[in-house]
Write an enzyme that holds these catalytic residues in place. Structure first.
Site, PDB file in Angstrom:
ATOM      1  N   ASP A   1     -17.826-125.606 119.955  1.00 58.26           N
ATOM      2  CA  ASP A   1     -18.278-124.619 118.901  1.00 58.26           C
ATOM      3  C   ASP A   1     -16.744-124.089 118.339  1.00 58.26           C
ATOM      4  O   ASP A   1     -15.869-124.356 119.314  1.00 58.26           O
ATOM      5  CB  ASP A   1     -19.290-123.889 119.140  1.00 58.26           C
ATOM      6  CG  ASP A   1     -19.253-122.482 118.269  1.00 58.26           C
ATOM      7  OD1 ASP A   1     -19.415-122.890 117.172  1.00 58.26           O
ATOM      8  OD2 ASP A   1     -19.155-121.226 118.912  1.00 58.26           O
TER       9      ASP A   1
ATOM     10  N   ASP B   1     -16.141-120.755 116.316  1.00 57.59           N
ATOM     11  CA  ASP B   1     -15.821-119.176 116.567  1.00 57.59           C
ATOM     12  C   ASP B   1     -16.343-118.799 117.987  1.00 57.59           C
ATOM     13  O   ASP B   1     -17.413-118.936 118.264  1.00 57.59           O
ATOM     14  CB  ASP B   1     -16.985-118.599 115.316  1.00 57.59           C
ATOM     15  CG  ASP B   1     -16.235-118.744 113.901  1.00 57.59           C
ATOM     16  OD1 ASP B   1     -14.887-118.874 113.716  1.00 57.59           O
ATOM     17  OD2 ASP B   1     -16.969-119.498 113.009  1.00 57.59           O
TER      18      ASP B   1
END
Length: 349
Positions: free
Chosen positions: A53, A55
């Site tokens: 991922d 953020d």
């Protein structure tokens, strides 16, 4: 004999240079580094891959959630230029105050994440990729909080939104994986083009391949011809050129799969591999990253968790118990509670 010695010396020098340039996991707690190094050693140069991922996992804070108030502060992203299809509910203007788009986004999240997740990617429509790249680089260099307003009930509140800060530890891990022949992919719930502007730009040090950055995709439009495309379409057709796309305009029209929640796992199946699972999956948000963490990670792979909130840690621990029990009940190998590497943002900053 002299020739042979020369060859050996050259090989030794090459090995020394290789060792000197090899990335080390210096910004990791020692136990985490040992576990990650063991994973890399076991899977080096075997066609394995890892998924991250972006953020709050690969860098600290959120790109879209800071870019939105940053562009509002600059006066370049306004309600007037918002695509009409994105005006989903009335604005909450009060005497002397015009509601910000940031506040509007927060109120959409109060309806459901499935409303605000796409919206905060779509809100950047109308800009070209070249324009957005300039703003993203400005944001990354800004170095201070961005003032924003939102509603707490009916009361107007203020907060400071932090721009992204590169996690040194993750930058090291990306590069060490790739140096050992392990492909690195990003699967983000943010707009793919925005995430690519950081993950694939050498100045930020991740060095991800542009085509390996996967996120929320909206159609791109050629302003001169009206032709529509996306990076994902171009990649599938073998004619992707990031530089050639810079003058394309972002539209609000969504492409699927949508890369949040179960859509992240769908992205692995759609864009990476139907059968081979990643040896490492990294995330920080139980709901959005949970599917790929629990359903995506290979049987002997590592679940890498960035523990940024106590309530999220409690939630992920509950999911570990729930999914372990479900695997056992189904007669499947119990992997949900195995091979976790858990670090805080401060430990890898």
């Amino acid at each position: 004999m002299t020739f042979a010695k020369g060859i050996l010396a050259a090989l030794a020098l090459a090995a020394a240079v290789g060792q000197a340039s090899a990335t080390e996991l210096e910004h990791w707690p020692a136990p985490a580094a040992r576990q990650l190094n063991a994973l890399i050693e076991a899977n080096a140069n075997k066609g394995a891959y890892a998924v991250f991922d972006m953020d709050n996992t690969s860098y600290r804070y959120d790109l879209e959630e800071s870019l939105l108030p940053y562009l509002e502060m600059k006066g370049v992203l306004t309600r007037d230029r918002l695509d009409p299809s994105l005006k989903l509910i009335p604005f909450k203007d009060q005497a002397g105050h015009k509601e910000s788009l940031f506040s509007y986004y927060y109120r959409l999240c109060e309806i459901d994440d499935m409303v605000c997740y796409p919206w905060v990617a779509q809100v950047f429509s109308g800009f070209t990729l070249r324009e957005l790249k300039g703003y993203v680089d400005e944001l990354m260099a800004y170095g201070k909080p961005i003032p924003a307003t939102y509603y707490d009930g009916d009361k107007l509140a203020t907060l400071d939104v932090e721009p992204p800060r590169v996690f040194s530890g993750q930058r090291e891990l990306y590069n060490k994986l790739m140096e050992n022949g392990i492909e690195v992919y990003v699967i983000s719930a943010a707009h793919e083009e925005l995430v690519r502007m950081v993950a694939a730009d050498p100045r930020y040090g991740y060095n991800a391949k542009p085509e390996n950055v996967i996120g929320v995709t909206t159609l791109l439009k050629n302003r001169k011809t009206g032709e529509l495309t996306t990076a994902r379409k171009q990649i599938a057709e073998g004619k992707y050129d990031p530089k050639a796309n810079l003058d394309l305009e972002v539209t609000p029209y969504l492409w699927t799969p949508a890369t949040w929640m179960a859509g992240k796992q769908a992205a692995i199946l759609t864009y990476i591999d139907r059968w081979k699972r990643p040896i490492l999956v990294a995330g920080d948000t139980p709901d959005s990253d949970g599917y790929m963490l629990f359903n995506g990670t290979a049987e002997n792979g590592v679940h890498l968790w960035v523990n940024r909130k106590a309530k999220y840690m409690e939630q992920i621990n509950g999911m570990i118990k729930q999914h372990s029990a479900a695997q056992a009940k189904a007669g499947l190998p119990v992997t949900a509670d195995r091979n976790w590497v858990i670090v805080t943002p401060e430990q890898i900053q």
